[in-house]
Scaffold this motif. Structure first.
Motif, PDB file in Angstrom:
ATOM      1  N   ASP A 194      13.113 -42.068  24.048  1.00 42.56           N
ATOM      2  CA  ASP A 194      12.874 -41.927  22.607  1.00 42.56           C
ATOM      3  C   ASP A 194      14.191 -41.889  21.837  1.00 42.56           C
ATOM      4  O   ASP A 194      14.282 -42.417  20.734  1.00 42.56           O
ATOM      5  CB  ASP A 194      12.066 -40.659  22.311  1.00 42.56           C
ATOM      6  N   PHE A 195      15.206 -41.267  22.417  1.00 45.49           N
ATOM      7  CA  PHE A 195      16.515 -41.196  21.762  1.00 45.49           C
ATOM      8  C   PHE A 195      17.216 -42.546  21.746  1.00 45.49           C
ATOM      9  O   PHE A 195      17.885 -42.897  20.788  1.00 45.49           O
ATOM     10  CB  PHE A 195      17.436 -40.203  22.489  1.00 45.49           C
ATOM     11  N   THR A 224       8.918 -36.138  31.756  1.00 42.63           N
ATOM     12  CA  THR A 224       9.015 -35.699  30.363  1.00 42.63           C
ATOM     13  C   THR A 224      10.440 -35.875  29.845  1.00 42.63           C
ATOM     14  O   THR A 224      10.657 -36.333  28.723  1.00 42.63           O
ATOM     15  CB  THR A 224       8.576 -34.229  30.239  1.00 42.63           C
ATOM     16  N   LYS A 243      16.042 -45.942  22.911  1.00 37.41           N
ATOM     17  CA  LYS A 243      15.397 -47.249  22.775  1.00 37.41           C
ATOM     18  C   LYS A 243      14.384 -47.221  21.648  1.00 37.41           C
ATOM     19  O   LYS A 243      13.691 -46.238  21.440  1.00 37.41           O
ATOM     20  CB  LYS A 243      14.670 -47.643  24.077  1.00 37.41           C
ATOM     21  N   THR A 244      14.285 -48.327  20.924  1.00 38.17           N
ATOM     22  CA  THR A 244      13.257 -48.437  19.904  1.00 38.17           C
ATOM     23  C   THR A 244      11.961 -48.859  20.563  1.00 38.17           C
ATOM     24  O   THR A 244      11.963 -49.617  21.540  1.00 38.17           O
ATOM     25  CB  THR A 244      13.649 -49.470  18.832  1.00 38.17           C
ATOM     26  N   LYS A 245      10.873 -48.397  20.018  1.00 38.65           N
ATOM     27  CA  LYS A 245       9.576 -48.749  20.573  1.00 38.65           C
ATOM     28  C   LYS A 245       9.226 -50.170  20.150  1.00 38.65           C
ATOM     29  O   LYS A 245       9.548 -50.591  19.037  1.00 38.65           O
ATOM     30  CB  LYS A 245       8.519 -47.768  20.090  1.00 38.65           C
ATOM     31  N   ARG A 249      11.109 -39.578  29.262  1.00 39.72           N
ATOM     32  CA  ARG A 249      10.481 -40.046  28.022  1.00 39.72           C
ATOM     33  C   ARG A 249      11.315 -39.641  26.810  1.00 39.72           C
ATOM     34  O   ARG A 249      11.499 -40.414  25.861  1.00 39.72           O
ATOM     35  CB  ARG A 249       9.070 -39.476  27.892  1.00 39.72           C
ATOM     36  N   MET A 250      11.855 -38.438  26.836  1.00 40.81           N
ATOM     37  CA  MET A 250      12.685 -37.979  25.732  1.00 40.81           C
ATOM     38  C   MET A 250      13.965 -38.806  25.624  1.00 40.81           C
ATOM     39  O   MET A 250      14.380 -39.174  24.525  1.00 40.81           O
ATOM     40  CB  MET A 250      13.037 -36.511  25.911  1.00 40.81           C
TER      41      MET A 250
END
Length: 122
Positions: free
Chosen positions: A82-83, A75, A85-87, A78-79
């Motif tokens: 998200d901070f 978890t 890398k761009t999806k 993943r956070m």
């Protein structure tokens, strides 16, 4: 489980399985130092200026660097992603872009078609 014990023996709350409080303390200290260094670099590279975002990122990196449950570490990972890398863009967006380009190419009239529309044939 630890909170339900009648006797107060055993490892303290918050200490992962297989570690004593004395054994986990240097590991946590090292993880905190690593997190400080890593987040400083990440904040510069990704231009993160928000104090709360940096604090959250630091906590997540710290959790990743400490031993513990895999669910918590994943978890946190993943956070961090998200901070930083761009999806990736979905493939449907690419397909829509190609379709729009195709339709635009159909709408653009060639010089020969413009002359036919004006009533002049060559």
């Amino acid at each position: 489980m630890l909170a339900n014990r009648k006797n107060k023996g055993g490892r303290p709350k918050g200490t992962p399985d297989g570690y004593t409080a004395a054994a986990i303390e240097p590991i946590r200290k090292r993880a905190k130092e690593d997190a400080e260094r890593i987040v400083t670099i990440m904040a510069k590279e990704n231009e993160i200026d928000d104090v709360y975002a940096i604090e959250a990122l630091r906590a997540a990196v710290e959790i990743m660097r400490e031993p513990g449950q895999n669910r918590d570490r994943l978890t946190a990972a993943r956070m961090v992603l998200d901070f930083t890398k761009t999806k990736p863009a979905a493939k449907s967006e690419v397909t829509i872009g190609k379709a729009e380009a195709f339709l635009e190419s159909l709408l653009v009239a060639t010089p020969e078609e413009e002359q036919i529309e004006d009533g002049q044939e060559t």
